[in-house]
Design an enzyme around this catalytic site. Structure first.
Site, short mmCIF file in Angstrom:
data_model
loop_
_atom_site.label_atom_id
_atom_site.label_comp_id
_atom_site.label_asym_id
_atom_site.label_seq_id
_atom_site.Cartn_x
_atom_site.Cartn_y
_atom_site.Cartn_z
N SER A 76 0.83 -1.20 0.00
CA SER A 76 0.00 0.00 0.00
C SER A 76 0.87 1.25 0.00
O SER A 76 1.66 1.49 0.92
CB SER A 76 -0.90 0.02 1.24
OG SER A 76 -1.51 1.30 1.34
N HIS A 110 -1.35 -1.26 -4.18
CA HIS A 110 -2.58 -0.79 -3.55
C HIS A 110 -2.54 0.73 -3.39
O HIS A 110 -1.58 1.28 -2.84
CB HIS A 110 -2.72 -1.47 -2.19
CG HIS A 110 -4.03 -1.25 -1.51
ND1 HIS A 110 -5.17 -1.95 -1.82
CD2 HIS A 110 -4.37 -0.40 -0.51
CE1 HIS A 110 -6.17 -1.56 -1.03
NE2 HIS A 110 -5.71 -0.60 -0.23
N ASP A 129 -4.60 3.94 -1.94
CA ASP A 129 -5.68 4.36 -1.04
C ASP A 129 -6.14 5.77 -1.38
O ASP A 129 -5.43 6.74 -1.14
CB ASP A 129 -5.20 4.30 0.41
CG ASP A 129 -5.08 2.87 0.92
OD1 ASP A 129 -6.06 2.12 0.79
OD2 ASP A 129 -4.00 2.52 1.44
N MET A 152 -8.61 8.66 -0.47
CA MET A 152 -9.44 9.11 0.66
C MET A 152 -9.87 10.55 0.41
O MET A 152 -9.08 11.36 -0.08
CB MET A 152 -8.66 9.05 1.97
CG MET A 152 -8.07 7.68 2.28
SD MET A 152 -7.33 7.68 3.92
CE MET A 152 -6.50 6.08 3.89
N HIS A 154 -8.37 1.54 -3.95
CA HIS A 154 -9.30 1.38 -2.83
C HIS A 154 -9.92 2.74 -2.53
O HIS A 154 -9.24 3.61 -1.97
CB HIS A 154 -8.52 0.83 -1.63
CG HIS A 154 -9.32 0.68 -0.38
ND1 HIS A 154 -8.73 0.49 0.85
CD2 HIS A 154 -10.66 0.70 -0.16
CE1 HIS A 154 -9.67 0.38 1.78
NE2 HIS A 154 -10.85 0.52 1.19
N MET A 214 -11.96 5.15 -0.63
CA MET A 214 -12.62 5.46 0.65
C MET A 214 -13.21 6.86 0.50
O MET A 214 -12.71 7.84 1.07
CB MET A 214 -11.60 5.38 1.80
CG MET A 214 -11.23 3.93 2.12
SD MET A 214 -9.67 3.79 2.99
CE MET A 214 -8.55 3.81 1.59
N MET A 251 -11.84 -5.10 5.43
CA MET A 251 -10.99 -4.17 6.19
C MET A 251 -10.72 -4.76 7.57
O MET A 251 -11.64 -5.13 8.30
CB MET A 251 -11.69 -2.82 6.37
CG MET A 251 -11.81 -1.96 5.13
SD MET A 251 -10.25 -1.43 4.40
CE MET A 251 -9.41 -0.67 5.77
N GLY A 269 -8.90 4.75 6.97
CA GLY A 269 -8.52 6.15 7.16
C GLY A 269 -7.04 6.35 7.39
O GLY A 269 -6.48 7.35 6.93
N PHE A 270 -6.42 5.41 8.07
CA PHE A 270 -5.01 5.61 8.42
C PHE A 270 -4.25 4.29 8.35
O PHE A 270 -4.81 3.23 8.65
CB PHE A 270 -4.89 6.20 9.83
CG PHE A 270 -5.56 7.54 9.95
CD1 PHE A 270 -4.90 8.71 9.58
CD2 PHE A 270 -6.88 7.62 10.40
CE1 PHE A 270 -5.54 9.93 9.66
CE2 PHE A 270 -7.53 8.85 10.48
CZ PHE A 270 -6.85 10.01 10.11
N GLY A 306 -0.84 1.96 9.63
CA GLY A 306 -0.13 1.75 10.88
C GLY A 306 -1.00 1.41 12.07
O GLY A 306 -0.57 1.51 13.21
N ASP A 313 -7.12 -5.96 4.32
CA ASP A 313 -6.43 -4.67 4.31
C ASP A 313 -6.43 -4.05 5.70
O ASP A 313 -7.48 -3.73 6.23
CB ASP A 313 -7.15 -3.74 3.32
CG ASP A 313 -6.46 -2.40 3.17
OD1 ASP A 313 -5.33 -2.24 3.67
OD2 ASP A 313 -7.06 -1.52 2.52
N GLY A 314 -5.21 -3.89 6.24
CA GLY A 314 -5.07 -3.16 7.49
C GLY A 314 -4.32 -3.95 8.55
O GLY A 314 -4.77 -5.02 8.98
N GLY A 315 -3.15 -3.46 8.93
CA GLY A 315 -2.42 -4.04 10.05
C GLY A 315 -1.78 -5.39 9.76
O GLY A 315 -1.41 -6.11 10.69
C1 DX5 Z 1 -6.33 2.07 5.59
C2 DX5 Z 1 -5.91 1.70 4.20
C3 DX5 Z 1 -4.88 0.62 4.15
C4 DX5 Z 1 -3.57 1.01 4.76
C5 DX5 Z 1 -2.88 -0.22 5.26
O1 DX5 Z 1 -7.46 2.89 5.53
O2 DX5 Z 1 -7.03 1.24 3.46
O3 DX5 Z 1 -4.69 0.19 2.81
O4 DX5 Z 1 -2.72 1.60 3.83
O5 DX5 Z 1 -1.74 0.19 5.94
P1 DX5 Z 1 -1.13 -0.72 7.09
O6 DX5 Z 1 -0.67 -1.99 6.41
O7 DX5 Z 1 -0.02 0.09 7.61
O8 DX5 Z 1 -2.21 -0.99 8.09
ZN ZN Z 2 -6.59 0.25 1.49
#
Ligand code: DX5
Ligand code: ZN
Length: 221
Positions: free
Chosen positions: A5, A28, A30, A32, A61, A63, A132, A137-138, A140, A170-172
């Site tokens: 991402s 990927h 993002d 937003m 993606h 958002m 998700m 939104g963020f 990390g 997606d996420g973490g």
């Molecule tokens: C969050 C994004 C993710 C994000 C994942 O809203 O959709 O794609 O970039 O980042 P990490 O892998 O750091 O959680």
């Molecule tokens: Zn994403």
């Protein structure tokens, strides 16, 4: 499949960030809008430029609010897969048809608290499902393991032939939890911090891929 991402990359050097993960499967992106999520990132002009700057398939993606209006522009810009949020789309079945007609795969995403059962019929129109595993939104944030129940449900419907979907998470995602996600039935793993936060992003992609493949090869149960 591994999809680094760009959210965790240096936004002033996106082409170099793409080159750094040339061995990945998808890139990927993002998008937003500061409304559907509180954060604001990049939009269509950047995706158009990225398309020229890398050969990696772009996994956009969105958002954003009103994806019914904006999403097909990303397909027309050459995105390989365009994912919209079920919580934001007014007519998600029509939107999937529009995305496919514009030449992209159609993706549907669910936030961590959105149940998947009401989406199962709708998903017959879609090519990918993005589960998700953090609040969008963020980058990390910490992985929410409970969402793997939704992955298992989707996997069952794919394995039984009721749905034809690629399941993304997606996420973490990290080296520590990717095996659990793979065992639950994920096909494609998005990873931001775990790739671009590493000293060597290409090696991080390879390490994630190896762990996911190892877990997927293990007999179930
Ligand atoms: C969050 C994004 C993710 C994000 C994942 O809203 O959709 O794609 O970039 O980042 P990490 O892998 O750091 O959680
Ligand atoms: Zn994403």
């Amino acid at each position: 499949m591994i999809a680094p991402s760009l959210l965790a990359a240096d936004f002033a050097r996106l082409a170099a960030a793409a080159d750094a993960v040339a061995g990945a499967d998808w890139l990927h992106v993002d998008v937003m809008d500061g409304h559907f999520v509180p954060n604001l990132t990049i939009g269509l002009p950047v995706v158009q430029s990225l398309r020229k700057a890398t050969d990696l398939p772009l996994d956009c993606h969105l958002m954003i609010e009103d994806p019914d209006r904006w999403a097909t522009g990303y397909a027309e810009a050459g995105a390989h897969n365009v994912t919209v949020h079920v919580e934001a789309a007014a007519d998600p079945a029509k939107l999937a048809r529009d995305l496919r007609a514009a030449g992209a795969l159609a993706g549907l995403s669910v936030k961590p608290k959105t149940p998947i059962e009401p989406c199962l019929e709708l998903l017959r129109n879609y090519d990918t499902l993005l589960v998700m595993s953090v609040e969008p939104g963020f980058g990390g944030q910490e992985f929410i393991p409970e969402v793997l129940d939704k992955v298992r449900i989707a996997r069952r419907h794919v394995d039984s032939g009721h749905l034809r979907l690629l399941v993304e998470i997606d996420g973490g995602i990290t080296e520590d939890n990717i095996e659990a996600a793979a065992e639950a039935g994920v096909d494609c793993f998005v990873a931001g911090s775990a790739v671009y936060g590493a000293d060597d992003p290409a090696r991080a992609v390879a390490a994630l891929r190896e762990r996911a493949a190892r877990a997927a090869a293990r007999p179930a149960g």
